[in-house]
Design an enzyme around this catalytic site. Structure first.
Site, PDB file in Angstrom:
ATOM      1  N   GLY A   1       0.825  -1.198   0.000  1.00  0.00           N
ATOM      2  CA  GLY A   1       0.000   0.000   0.000  1.00  0.00           C
ATOM      3  C   GLY A   1       0.856   1.244   0.000  1.00  0.00           C
ATOM      4  O   GLY A   1       1.972   1.251  -0.531  1.00  0.00           O
TER       5      GLY A   1
ATOM      6  N   ILE B   1       2.539   2.776   2.354  1.00  0.00           N
ATOM      7  CA  ILE B   1       3.818   2.634   3.046  1.00  0.00           C
ATOM      8  C   ILE B   1       4.677   1.573   2.374  1.00  0.00           C
ATOM      9  O   ILE B   1       5.855   1.800   2.078  1.00  0.00           O
ATOM     10  CB  ILE B   1       3.591   2.308   4.532  1.00  0.00           C
ATOM     11  CG1 ILE B   1       2.898   3.479   5.230  1.00  0.00           C
ATOM     12  CG2 ILE B   1       4.913   1.979   5.218  1.00  0.00           C
ATOM     13  CD1 ILE B   1       2.501   3.198   6.660  1.00  0.00           C
TER      14      ILE B   1
ATOM     15  N   SER C   1       0.392  -9.918  -0.654  1.00  0.00           N
ATOM     16  CA  SER C   1      -0.719  -9.760   0.280  1.00  0.00           C
ATOM     17  C   SER C   1      -1.899 -10.482  -0.330  1.00  0.00           C
ATOM     18  O   SER C   1      -1.880 -10.859  -1.514  1.00  0.00           O
ATOM     19  CB  SER C   1      -1.045  -8.288   0.555  1.00  0.00           C
ATOM     20  OG  SER C   1      -1.661  -7.694  -0.571  1.00  0.00           O
TER      21      SER C   1
ATOM     22  N   THR D   1       6.789  -2.601  11.552  1.00  0.00           N
ATOM     23  CA  THR D   1       6.406  -1.258  11.990  1.00  0.00           C
ATOM     24  C   THR D   1       4.905  -1.054  11.798  1.00  0.00           C
ATOM     25  O   THR D   1       4.428   0.075  11.842  1.00  0.00           O
ATOM     26  CB  THR D   1       7.170  -0.178  11.200  1.00  0.00           C
ATOM     27  OG1 THR D   1       6.919  -0.358   9.793  1.00  0.00           O
ATOM     28  CG2 THR D   1       8.657  -0.248  11.457  1.00  0.00           C
TER      29      THR D   1
ATOM     30  N   ARG E   1       1.569  -3.483  12.906  1.00  0.00           N
ATOM     31  CA  ARG E   1       0.826  -3.797  14.126  1.00  0.00           C
ATOM     32  C   ARG E   1       1.387  -5.086  14.718  1.00  0.00           C
ATOM     33  O   ARG E   1       1.654  -6.053  14.000  1.00  0.00           O
ATOM     34  CB  ARG E   1      -0.667  -3.965  13.836  1.00  0.00           C
ATOM     35  CG  ARG E   1      -1.391  -2.675  13.496  1.00  0.00           C
ATOM     36  CD  ARG E   1      -1.497  -1.757  14.710  1.00  0.00           C
ATOM     37  NE  ARG E   1      -2.248  -0.542  14.434  1.00  0.00           N
ATOM     38  CZ  ARG E   1      -1.720   0.593  13.991  1.00  0.00           C
ATOM     39  NH1 ARG E   1      -0.398   0.646  13.760  1.00  0.00           N
ATOM     40  NH2 ARG E   1      -2.463   1.668  13.794  1.00  0.00           N
TER      41      ARG E   1
ATOM     42  N   GLU F   1       1.183  -1.494  24.945  1.00  0.00           N
ATOM     43  CA  GLU F   1       1.901  -0.226  24.828  1.00  0.00           C
ATOM     44  C   GLU F   1       1.342   0.787  25.806  1.00  0.00           C
ATOM     45  O   GLU F   1       0.125   0.931  25.914  1.00  0.00           O
ATOM     46  CB  GLU F   1       1.793   0.312  23.394  1.00  0.00           C
ATOM     47  CG  GLU F   1       2.465  -0.565  22.354  1.00  0.00           C
ATOM     48  CD  GLU F   1       2.465   0.050  20.970  1.00  0.00           C
ATOM     49  OE1 GLU F   1       2.100   1.235  20.848  1.00  0.00           O
ATOM     50  OE2 GLU F   1       2.819  -0.647  20.010  1.00  0.00           O
TER      51      GLU F   1
ATOM     52  N   HIS G   1       7.367   2.466  19.481  1.00  0.00           N
ATOM     53  CA  HIS G   1       6.310   2.903  18.551  1.00  0.00           C
ATOM     54  C   HIS G   1       6.569   4.332  18.077  1.00  0.00           C
ATOM     55  O   HIS G   1       5.759   5.248  18.267  1.00  0.00           O
ATOM     56  CB  HIS G   1       4.928   2.800  19.184  1.00  0.00           C
ATOM     57  CG  HIS G   1       3.848   2.656  18.150  1.00  0.00           C
ATOM     58  ND1 HIS G   1       2.641   2.058  18.409  1.00  0.00           N
ATOM     59  CD2 HIS G   1       3.794   3.037  16.840  1.00  0.00           C
ATOM     60  CE1 HIS G   1       1.883   2.078  17.314  1.00  0.00           C
ATOM     61  NE2 HIS G   1       2.575   2.676  16.352  1.00  0.00           N
TER      62      HIS G   1
END
Length: 319
Positions: free
Chosen positions: A155, A157, A176, A236, A238, A267, A286
């Site tokens: 996508g 990123i 994917s 980076t 999830r 987190e 994060h």
């Protein structure tokens, strides 16, 4: 009585510095929280006196049970235009407006490469050794040129990560569940025939998928076992996309060369969490979205959202 706005998780204490809040200063009292508030009861105690809450990404869940216990709450502003931890139906039922902000894909792309390069060249280990009087050179860096970079997701990123990989002279492949050959050709990368083929063939694997029912636990023990012993995994995206226990086992057993991780199952990460001491792991708290430009957008548009809400014409409404 004027309105009160709580800004959550302002760890760096910069929320009121990176944007101009003076436009709402006459109507809204802004209070920032520089420590994470954990647990519904503590959130109720902290937020009961606020009309507006500004929250970063998906760090603080707003389930219906919490919203129902905050009768004064009228507006939630969340950074980004997608948030899976806010109960929108409950918000609507309780008269709470939810708005988002723009978010740039550039910071996570750059952090992905910071982690990948740091792992490949042993930067943390070598820097620590140099500063502490340790050995002069103790690692042999992994080359990028000519190596295979496998991307899970292509996508906004993932495609930009691919472009950097191509610039390094890497052979870039992607997979994917919905990725088409046309999309892969558009970006200039190879379409892997399967997830398993991508994992088996890649020297570096980087995760760039949204978390959902189909991607939760996408990389489990059997998938991680397909990686080469010399391969590196970067996440980076999830944490829940990668089985955290399986990843820890692979790192401790040396079944992969290393991992770069910016996202975690909890987190902020508890002090005794095993991710803090895992070997072969380059971990960051994060930081994927944490950059000056992104923060200026988040908080600048949060102010715009609040101003528009006060004027009776909310903007950037979610979902």
């Amino acid at each position: 009585m004027g309105l009160r706005c709580a800004v959550l998780d302002d760890f760096q204490k910069v929320a009121t510095e990176v944007a101009d809040w003076t436009g709402i200063a006459d109507d809204v009292d802004v209070v920032t929280f520089d420590r994470h508030i954990e647990g519904e009861d503590d959130l109720v105690a902290a937020l009961a006196g606020f009309d507006i809450v500004v929250t970063l990404r998906e760090r603080v869940p707003f389930p219906g049970s919490l919203i129902a216990r905050l009768p004064r709450l009228k507006l939630i502003v969340a950074s980004g235009m997608r948030n899976s931890v806010i109960d929108y139906a409950a918000a609507e039922a309780h008269g709470v407006t939810v708005c988002g902000t723009a978010s740039s894909s550039t910071p996570p792309v750059e952090l992905t490469w910071a982690l990948l390069l740091g792992l490949a060249r042993g930067l943390v280990e070598e820097s620590n050794a140099l500063r502490s009087g340790g050995p002069w050179q103790s690692t042999v860096g992994a080359d990028l040129h000519g190596r295979r970079l496998g991307l899970l997701g292509l996508g906004k990123i993932g495609s930009r990560v691919a472009q950097v990989g191509l610039a390094f002279g890497m052979r870039v492949g992607a997979w994917s569940q919905n990725l088409t050959r046309e999309r892969a050709d558009e970006v200039g990368v190879e379409l892997a025939p399967s997830k398993e083929a991508l994992l088996t063939d890649s020297d570096f694997v980087s995760v760039h998928l949204a978390l959902g029912d189909r991607t939760r636990g996408l990389l489990g023990r059997s998938e991680l076992a397909l990686l080469k012993p010399s391969a590196y995994l970067i996440n980076t995206s999830r944490a829940a996309i990668v089985d955290q226990d399986a990843l820890l086992d692979a790192l401790h057993a040396g079944r992969i060369a290393g991992a770069g991780v910016d996202v975690f199952d909890i987190e902020p990460l508890p002090a005794d969490h095993p991710m803090r001491t895992a070997p072969r792991l380059l971990a960051t708290p994060h930081l994927g979205y944490v950059s000056q430009a992104n923060y200026a957008t988040y908080y600048g548009q949060a102010v715009e959202n609040i101003r528009a809400f006060l004027a009776g014409a909310p903007v950037r409404r979610l979902p």
